[in-house]
Enzyme design. Sequence first.
Site, PDB file in Angstrom:
ATOM      1  N   ASP A 135       0.849  -1.192   0.000  1.00 46.13           N
ATOM      2  CA  ASP A 135       0.000   0.000   0.000  1.00 46.13           C
ATOM      3  C   ASP A 135       0.883   1.239   0.000  1.00 46.13           C
ATOM      4  O   ASP A 135       1.765   1.376   0.850  1.00 46.13           O
ATOM      5  CB  ASP A 135      -0.897  -0.006   1.243  1.00 46.13           C
ATOM      6  CG  ASP A 135      -2.043   0.998   1.117  1.00 46.13           C
ATOM      7  OD1 ASP A 135      -2.377   1.395  -0.010  1.00 46.13           O
ATOM      8  OD2 ASP A 135      -2.598   1.375   2.165  1.00 46.13           O
ATOM      9  N   HIS A 142      -4.031  13.998   0.587  1.00 50.37           N
ATOM     10  CA  HIS A 142      -4.292  13.118   1.730  1.00 50.37           C
ATOM     11  C   HIS A 142      -3.159  13.217   2.758  1.00 50.37           C
ATOM     12  O   HIS A 142      -3.408  13.366   3.962  1.00 50.37           O
ATOM     13  CB  HIS A 142      -4.463  11.674   1.257  1.00 50.37           C
ATOM     14  CG  HIS A 142      -4.620  10.678   2.365  1.00 50.37           C
ATOM     15  ND1 HIS A 142      -5.720  10.650   3.197  1.00 50.37           N
ATOM     16  CD2 HIS A 142      -3.801   9.677   2.787  1.00 50.37           C
ATOM     17  CE1 HIS A 142      -5.574   9.667   4.082  1.00 50.37           C
ATOM     18  NE2 HIS A 142      -4.422   9.062   3.854  1.00 50.37           N
ATOM     19  N   ARG A 151      -0.048  16.033  13.104  1.00 48.46           N
ATOM     20  CA  ARG A 151       1.254  16.577  13.467  1.00 48.46           C
ATOM     21  C   ARG A 151       1.223  18.096  13.477  1.00 48.46           C
ATOM     22  O   ARG A 151       0.821  18.703  14.471  1.00 48.46           O
ATOM     23  CB  ARG A 151       2.348  16.039  12.530  1.00 48.46           C
ATOM     24  CG  ARG A 151       2.724  14.593  12.832  1.00 48.46           C
ATOM     25  CD  ARG A 151       3.893  14.119  11.988  1.00 48.46           C
ATOM     26  NE  ARG A 151       3.596  14.206  10.561  1.00 48.46           N
ATOM     27  CZ  ARG A 151       3.022  13.220   9.857  1.00 48.46           C
ATOM     28  NH1 ARG A 151       2.753  12.082  10.436  1.00 48.46           N
ATOM     29  NH2 ARG A 151       2.764  13.380   8.582  1.00 48.46           N
ATOM     30  N   GLU A 209      -9.247   4.044  -2.652  1.00 43.50           N
ATOM     31  CA  GLU A 209      -7.971   3.774  -3.314  1.00 43.50           C
ATOM     32  C   GLU A 209      -8.238   3.051  -4.633  1.00 43.50           C
ATOM     33  O   GLU A 209      -9.323   2.537  -4.871  1.00 43.50           O
ATOM     34  CB  GLU A 209      -7.073   2.868  -2.441  1.00 43.50           C
ATOM     35  CG  GLU A 209      -6.811   3.441  -1.052  1.00 43.50           C
ATOM     36  CD  GLU A 209      -5.627   2.795  -0.339  1.00 43.50           C
ATOM     37  OE1 GLU A 209      -4.808   2.133  -1.019  1.00 43.50           O
ATOM     38  OE2 GLU A 209      -5.531   2.960   0.882  1.00 43.50           O
ATOM     39  N   ASP A 241      -9.409   0.275   1.378  1.00 40.82           N
ATOM     40  CA  ASP A 241      -8.463  -0.184   2.406  1.00 40.82           C
ATOM     41  C   ASP A 241      -9.007   0.222   3.776  1.00 40.82           C
ATOM     42  O   ASP A 241      -8.582   1.208   4.362  1.00 40.82           O
ATOM     43  CB  ASP A 241      -7.097   0.462   2.144  1.00 40.82           C
ATOM     44  CG  ASP A 241      -6.011  -0.146   2.985  1.00 40.82           C
ATOM     45  OD1 ASP A 241      -6.142  -1.322   3.370  1.00 40.82           O
ATOM     46  OD2 ASP A 241      -5.024   0.556   3.255  1.00 40.82           O
ATOM     47  N   GLN A 248      -5.181   2.369  14.866  1.00 43.17           N
ATOM     48  CA  GLN A 248      -4.035   2.855  14.074  1.00 43.17           C
ATOM     49  C   GLN A 248      -3.240   3.927  14.823  1.00 43.17           C
ATOM     50  O   GLN A 248      -2.004   3.888  14.862  1.00 43.17           O
ATOM     51  CB  GLN A 248      -4.556   3.419  12.743  1.00 43.17           C
ATOM     52  CG  GLN A 248      -3.479   3.971  11.808  1.00 43.17           C
ATOM     53  CD  GLN A 248      -4.084   4.634  10.563  1.00 43.17           C
ATOM     54  OE1 GLN A 248      -5.303   4.625  10.373  1.00 43.17           O
ATOM     55  NE2 GLN A 248      -3.243   5.195   9.728  1.00 43.17           N
ATOM     56  N   TYR A 252       0.811   2.889  15.533  1.00 43.69           N
ATOM     57  CA  TYR A 252       1.559   3.041  14.279  1.00 43.69           C
ATOM     58  C   TYR A 252       3.013   3.486  14.434  1.00 43.69           C
ATOM     59  O   TYR A 252       3.801   3.337  13.506  1.00 43.69           O
ATOM     60  CB  TYR A 252       0.805   3.941  13.302  1.00 43.69           C
ATOM     61  CG  TYR A 252       1.045   5.427  13.432  1.00 43.69           C
ATOM     62  CD1 TYR A 252       1.904   6.089  12.537  1.00 43.69           C
ATOM     63  CD2 TYR A 252       0.422   6.164  14.423  1.00 43.69           C
ATOM     64  CE1 TYR A 252       2.118   7.446  12.643  1.00 43.69           C
ATOM     65  CE2 TYR A 252       0.633   7.520  14.529  1.00 43.69           C
ATOM     66  CZ  TYR A 252       1.469   8.157  13.634  1.00 43.69           C
ATOM     67  OH  TYR A 252       1.685   9.495  13.749  1.00 43.69           O
ATOM     68  N   THR A 357      -4.951   6.389  -0.092  1.00 37.94           N
ATOM     69  CA  THR A 357      -6.179   7.185  -0.187  1.00 37.94           C
ATOM     70  C   THR A 357      -6.020   8.290  -1.230  1.00 37.94           C
ATOM     71  O   THR A 357      -5.027   9.011  -1.231  1.00 37.94           O
ATOM     72  CB  THR A 357      -6.485   7.810   1.184  1.00 37.94           C
ATOM     73  OG1 THR A 357      -6.548   6.762   2.137  1.00 37.94           O
ATOM     74  CG2 THR A 357      -7.796   8.575   1.162  1.00 37.94           C
TER      75      THR A 357
END
Length: 424
Positions: A135, A142, A151, A209, A241, A248, A252, A357
């Site tokens: 992926d 995105h 962030r 996607e 997806d 997540q 992650y 995405t």
Amino acid sequence: MNHSPNDPKLSSWAPVAAGHDFPIQNLPFGIISRSGSDKKVAASIIGDQAIDLARLQAMGAFEGLGLPEAIFLQSVLNPFISLGRSITRAVRQRLSDILRIDTTDNRFATQSGEWLLPPGEFQNHLPVAIGDYTDFYSSLEHATNVGSMFRDPSNPLLPNWKHIPVGYHGRASSIRVSGHAFPRPHGQLKPNDGPPEFGPSRMIDFELEMGFIIGRSTDLGDSIPVEQAEEYIFGMVLFNDWSARDIQRWEYVPLGPFLGKNFASTMSAWIVTMDALEPFRTTGPEQDPPVLPYLQTRGAHTFDINLEVLIQPSGGQPAPVCHSNFKYLYWSMAQQLAHHSVNGCNMRVGDLCASGTISGPTETSYGSMLELSWGGKKEVDLGGGITRKSIQDGDTVYLKGYCEKDGLRIGFGDCTATLLPART
Ligand code: CA
């Protein structure tokens, strides 16, 4: 002389409704079984009717093309795809010859009841054995949206993003063909102000996607040059997806997505060939700063594919929530594949690479609920007083995709799945 299977003027003696995803100019490939049988065979489709390729071969339709015997009597397309582009192209050409309204060979049209299957008389299956699923994360919009939310809105992209087609290895075992249902996953959830908890995810999301299927294997150590990369792609599918954002977010760092992603993914049943997509080739966004030489391409390396997402609440109507386009992607499939193999990583026929995405520049072109609800700050309106910030139990999500140019329109068929309640 052979006609072009992509000629917009072609029409078929088989019925095809105006605007249908599968006119004679498409002829994608898939795997079906006939109702009441669990024997899988390779197929194509025109309008709503599946084409049993194994039956057609047995009737002599592909004589002279050099096809191995019973190549379509297989449960996956991998052996057929492995024959190479010149053979798979010739099969699509022959199908077009047989199906065109002015066909010069009526032998098959007069016996169409043997090999043309009306809707309700066949079932789709996953078209390929997917060895590996990769992926990517190739939409600038995105990546910018996610970076802004999670962030720093003033510096949302990580320093590598415009230099590397960022990707990770996903899981192939949980990829299902369109029309399935799966339970809401459990996992570790971390409240902002407390220790981690265990329970059903509360933030199930789709990801709009597209995927491409590898059509030519490479050996370990080989790299695919970017200008030849498209020769290694058999065709494209729609791909959802599915993601659990709360699982997540906690898991992650530092190795990337894991259980928040691998509980289910949905792909469309029919692989649209690169040959069928050729008329819709277009140029992608300008890349600035310039990329390293092994990623540099000239000309038109992406495709103008309109994309749409609809959410249907249980008992309700499907409501559109997003309109996007494949051409918005910053990194092309050729660049993704060149990068993927630059270290010598080998590709195998049937492997799936997904785009990441696909978001566009406007708020209605964002390809996930995470972005459409802007991290849960606003409701997405489904009409009739129904709103969503994430996918709820019983919701069905539809991805749709089609290309349209100069009177020619082809599409990708259904990519749908339904979220079931978590298991107890
Ligand atoms: Ca993804």
